[in-house]
Design a protein around this motif. Structure first.
Motif, mmCIF file in Angstrom:
data_model
loop_
_atom_site.group_PDB
_atom_site.id
_atom_site.type_symbol
_atom_site.label_atom_id
_atom_site.label_comp_id
_atom_site.label_asym_id
_atom_site.label_seq_id
_atom_site.Cartn_x
_atom_site.Cartn_y
_atom_site.Cartn_z
ATOM 1 N N ASP A 103 2.460 -25.640 -35.740
ATOM 2 C CA ASP A 103 2.357 -26.558 -36.873
ATOM 3 C C ASP A 103 3.505 -26.269 -37.839
ATOM 4 O OD1 ASP A 103 1.678 -28.297 -38.853
ATOM 5 O OD2 ASP A 103 -0.327 -27.487 -39.219
ATOM 6 N N PRO A 104 4.689 -26.835 -37.576
ATOM 7 C CA PRO A 104 5.879 -26.500 -38.370
ATOM 8 C C PRO A 104 5.803 -26.952 -39.825
ATOM 9 C CG PRO A 104 6.322 -28.349 -36.903
ATOM 10 C CD PRO A 104 4.990 -27.802 -36.508
ATOM 11 N N TYR A 105 4.851 -27.821 -40.157
ATOM 12 C CA TYR A 105 4.757 -28.331 -41.521
ATOM 13 C C TYR A 105 3.632 -27.691 -42.327
ATOM 14 C CZ TYR A 105 7.755 -31.935 -39.544
ATOM 15 O OH TYR A 105 8.780 -32.596 -38.914
ATOM 16 N N PHE A 106 2.926 -26.728 -41.729
ATOM 17 C CA PHE A 106 1.764 -26.149 -42.403
ATOM 18 C C PHE A 106 2.148 -25.450 -43.701
ATOM 19 C CE2 PHE A 106 -1.331 -22.641 -43.022
ATOM 20 C CZ PHE A 106 -2.444 -23.420 -43.255
ATOM 21 N N GLY A 107 3.152 -24.572 -43.642
ATOM 22 C CA GLY A 107 3.581 -23.860 -44.841
ATOM 23 C C GLY A 107 4.085 -24.808 -45.910
ATOM 24 N N GLY A 108 4.870 -25.790 -45.494
ATOM 25 C CA GLY A 108 5.366 -26.781 -46.435
ATOM 26 C C GLY A 108 4.238 -27.560 -47.076
ATOM 27 N N ALA A 109 3.200 -27.850 -46.271
ATOM 28 C CA ALA A 109 2.051 -28.593 -46.804
ATOM 29 C C ALA A 109 1.338 -27.784 -47.883
ATOM 30 C CB ALA A 109 1.087 -28.941 -45.676
ATOM 31 N N LEU A 110 1.223 -26.465 -47.679
ATOM 32 C CA LEU A 110 0.578 -25.623 -48.693
ATOM 33 C C LEU A 110 1.382 -25.620 -49.990
ATOM 34 C CD1 LEU A 110 -0.604 -22.499 -46.640
ATOM 35 C CD2 LEU A 110 -2.017 -24.325 -47.593
ATOM 36 N N VAL A 111 2.706 -25.483 -49.866
ATOM 37 C CA VAL A 111 3.567 -25.524 -51.046
ATOM 38 C C VAL A 111 3.394 -26.855 -51.777
ATOM 39 C CG1 VAL A 111 5.969 -25.548 -51.857
ATOM 40 C CG2 VAL A 111 5.257 -23.912 -50.097
ATOM 41 N N PHE A 112 3.369 -27.934 -51.002
ATOM 42 C CA PHE A 112 3.262 -29.271 -51.593
ATOM 43 C C PHE A 112 1.908 -29.465 -52.267
ATOM 44 C CE2 PHE A 112 2.769 -34.017 -50.956
ATOM 45 C CZ PHE A 112 3.674 -34.346 -51.951
ATOM 46 N N ILE A 113 0.845 -28.925 -51.690
ATOM 47 C CA ILE A 113 -0.489 -29.060 -52.281
ATOM 48 C C ILE A 113 -0.539 -28.376 -53.648
ATOM 49 C CG2 ILE A 113 -2.882 -28.268 -52.080
ATOM 50 C CD1 ILE A 113 -2.687 -28.881 -49.082
ATOM 51 N N VAL A 114 0.046 -27.166 -53.734
ATOM 52 C CA VAL A 114 0.066 -26.479 -55.028
ATOM 53 C C VAL A 114 0.819 -27.312 -56.053
ATOM 54 C CG1 VAL A 114 0.800 -24.407 -56.263
ATOM 55 C CG2 VAL A 114 -0.100 -24.211 -53.948
ATOM 56 N N MET A 115 1.953 -27.862 -55.645
ATOM 57 C CA MET A 115 2.723 -28.712 -56.556
ATOM 58 C C MET A 115 1.918 -29.939 -56.974
ATOM 59 S SD MET A 115 6.601 -28.608 -55.075
ATOM 60 C CE MET A 115 7.654 -27.174 -55.380
ATOM 61 N N LEU A 116 1.197 -30.545 -56.034
ATOM 62 C CA LEU A 116 0.375 -31.708 -56.361
ATOM 63 C C LEU A 116 -0.714 -31.354 -57.365
ATOM 64 C CD1 LEU A 116 -0.131 -33.573 -52.947
ATOM 65 C CD2 LEU A 116 1.226 -34.316 -54.909
ATOM 66 N N VAL A 117 -1.338 -30.197 -57.182
ATOM 67 C CA VAL A 117 -2.380 -29.759 -58.117
ATOM 68 C C VAL A 117 -1.794 -29.612 -59.523
ATOM 69 C CG1 VAL A 117 -3.878 -27.825 -58.762
ATOM 70 C CG2 VAL A 117 -3.827 -28.626 -56.387
ATOM 71 N N VAL A 118 -0.618 -28.991 -59.610
ATOM 72 C CA VAL A 118 0.021 -28.796 -60.913
ATOM 73 C C VAL A 118 0.426 -30.131 -61.519
ATOM 74 C CG1 VAL A 118 2.039 -27.814 -62.087
ATOM 75 C CG2 VAL A 118 0.805 -26.476 -60.364
ATOM 76 N N TRP A 119 1.034 -30.996 -60.723
ATOM 77 C CA TRP A 119 1.442 -32.315 -61.229
ATOM 78 C C TRP A 119 0.239 -33.129 -61.670
ATOM 79 C CZ3 TRP A 119 5.124 -33.216 -56.501
ATOM 80 C CH2 TRP A 119 6.285 -32.444 -56.686
ATOM 81 N N ALA A 120 -0.848 -33.085 -60.882
ATOM 82 C CA ALA A 120 -2.058 -33.820 -61.247
ATOM 83 C C ALA A 120 -2.640 -33.289 -62.548
ATOM 84 C CB ALA A 120 -3.090 -33.715 -60.121
ATOM 85 N N ALA A 121 -2.667 -31.964 -62.689
ATOM 86 C CA ALA A 121 -3.198 -31.366 -63.911
ATOM 87 C C ALA A 121 -2.342 -31.744 -65.116
ATOM 88 C CB ALA A 121 -3.256 -29.843 -63.756
ATOM 89 N N ASP A 122 -1.025 -31.699 -64.955
ATOM 90 C CA ASP A 122 -0.121 -32.060 -66.065
ATOM 91 C C ASP A 122 -0.277 -33.528 -66.447
ATOM 92 O OD1 ASP A 122 0.856 -29.529 -66.197
ATOM 93 O OD2 ASP A 122 2.736 -29.936 -65.154
ATOM 94 N N THR A 123 -0.323 -34.403 -65.428
ATOM 95 C CA THR A 123 -0.422 -35.839 -65.685
ATOM 96 C C THR A 123 -1.761 -36.196 -66.324
ATOM 97 O OG1 THR A 123 1.013 -36.298 -63.780
ATOM 98 C CG2 THR A 123 -0.279 -38.131 -64.644
ATOM 99 N N GLY A 124 -2.839 -35.643 -65.755
ATOM 100 C CA GLY A 124 -4.162 -35.908 -66.311
ATOM 101 C C GLY A 124 -4.293 -35.400 -67.733
ATOM 102 N N ALA A 125 -3.719 -34.223 -67.993
ATOM 103 C CA ALA A 125 -3.779 -33.656 -69.345
ATOM 104 C C ALA A 125 -2.992 -34.518 -70.332
ATOM 105 C CB ALA A 125 -3.227 -32.232 -69.329
ATOM 106 N N TYR A 126 -1.859 -35.034 -69.891
ATOM 107 C CA TYR A 126 -1.027 -35.861 -70.768
ATOM 108 C C TYR A 126 -1.768 -37.124 -71.206
ATOM 109 C CZ TYR A 126 2.761 -38.964 -72.246
ATOM 110 O OH TYR A 126 3.555 -39.835 -72.949
ATOM 111 N N PHE A 127 -2.323 -37.857 -70.238
ATOM 112 C CA PHE A 127 -2.969 -39.131 -70.573
ATOM 113 C C PHE A 127 -4.316 -38.918 -71.272
ATOM 114 C CE2 PHE A 127 -0.013 -40.635 -67.280
ATOM 115 C CZ PHE A 127 0.571 -41.688 -67.979
ATOM 116 N N ALA A 128 -5.071 -37.917 -70.832
ATOM 117 C CA ALA A 128 -6.353 -37.646 -71.490
ATOM 118 C C ALA A 128 -6.121 -37.148 -72.917
ATOM 119 C CB ALA A 128 -7.138 -36.604 -70.694
ATOM 120 N N GLY A 129 -5.081 -36.336 -73.091
ATOM 121 C CA GLY A 129 -4.773 -35.833 -74.429
ATOM 122 C C GLY A 129 -4.345 -36.930 -75.372
ATOM 123 N N ARG A 130 -3.539 -37.861 -74.869
ATOM 124 C CA ARG A 130 -3.056 -38.959 -75.721
ATOM 125 C C ARG A 130 -4.178 -39.903 -76.118
ATOM 126 N NH1 ARG A 130 2.369 -40.436 -76.209
ATOM 127 N NH2 ARG A 130 1.716 -42.615 -76.346
#
Length: 285
Positions: free
Chosen positions: A149-176
């Motif tokens: 599974d050559p994309y497994f490690g990349g997928a894990l990295v991407f998932i962490v980034m997605l979690v951070v981006w989702a948290a940042d985006t959700g915090a921005y709009f909910a905060g506003r």
């Protein structure tokens, strides 16, 4: 400003995805070095924004350490029979310990600043503890890719980034739209408790996506890991804000139009990656 942010993001996203999914692990590891070197230069301004010697000295120290790590521990030889190299595990563990300490510093700010504000040595150490474990964690996750599974490690990295981006985006709009109660006014006056809650709720979209693609995952554990990672990312952001506030710096740099510096973009990731990686090693390896 918003237009600049969007254009910069559209330019960077394809490069990030290419590096995560298609770059060989060794190339990925070496490609991170100049990125983290720039972040180190920016952290040097947090140590002493007026002294170029201090800034370049810190940059050289961090860059040298990253090069030594890549030379001594090749990225394609980090895992053996499901176990990560002990040195990498130690660095990641130290990184997580630092974020626990950093969280206490943030929560007790500005009183905590009296301990480190006038100490370039402590601020330099904090910078190394922020950047190096993140660098190591990124390589550790990416190197989990295999011929099966050559994309497994990349997928894990991407998932962490997605979690951070989702948290940042959700915090921005909910905060506003809903923000009324300040989260840490002495550190970052714009952040609210409602924003934090909105960010955490938004990360559940990532949980839903993972469960859809991989339904065999344990839902409860996945939710807990996602929330812990998102919380870590929030305190990573607050930690950099704390150091910038003491240094009286608005943005760590200007290299990314509309976004500031590299450090401004990866501040949340510097905490999220070590925390997620250590949990992953403990739970799934």
């Amino acid at each position: 400003m918003l237009k600049q942010r969007i254009i910069t993001a559209l330019c960077l996203i394809p490069l990030v995805l290419a590096g995560i999914f298609w770059a060989p692990t060794v190339y990925f590891a070496w490609g991170l070095v100049p990125i983290f070197a720039i972040a180190a230069k920016e952290w040097g301004r947090l140590i002493d924004k007026e002294c170029n010697v201090t800034q370049w000295s810190f940059t050289l120290t961090v860059t040298s350490l990253l090069i030594i790590i890549n030379v001594m521990f090749p990225a394609d030889e980090l895992w053996f029979k499901g176990q990560i190299h002990p040195m990498f595990l130690a660095i990641i563990s130290i990184g997580v310990m630092w974020w626990l300490i950093s969280t206490l510093l943030v929560m007790s700010f500005p009183k905590s600043a009296k301990v480190w504000n006038t100490s370039p040595m402590l601020k330099s150490m904090f910078g190394q503890l922020t950047l190096i474990p993140c660098f190591v964690s990124l390589i550790a996750l990416k190197s989990l890719s295999s011929s099966v599974d050559p994309y497994f490690g990349g997928a894990l990295v991407f998932i962490v980034m997605l979690v951070v981006w989702a948290a940042d985006t959700g915090a921005y709009f909910a905060g506003r739209s809903l923000g009324k109660h300040k989260l840490m006014p002495s550190v970052s006056p714009a952040k609210t408790l409602e924003g934090l809650a909105g960010g955490l709720l938004t990360t559940m979209l990532i949980v839903a996506g993972v469960m859809y693609v991989s339904p065999e995952q344990e839902l409860g554990l996945l939710i807990v890991v996602t929330l812990i990672t998102a919380l870590a990312s929030a305190f990573g952001d607050l930690s950099e804000s704390m150091f910038k506030r003491v240094a009286e710096i608005k943005d760590s740099g200007k290299i990314l139009p509309g976004h500031g510096g590299i450090l401004d973009r990866i501040d949340s990731l510097t905490a999220a990656f070590p925390v997620f990686t250590l949990i992953y090693i403990a739970m799934w390896m």
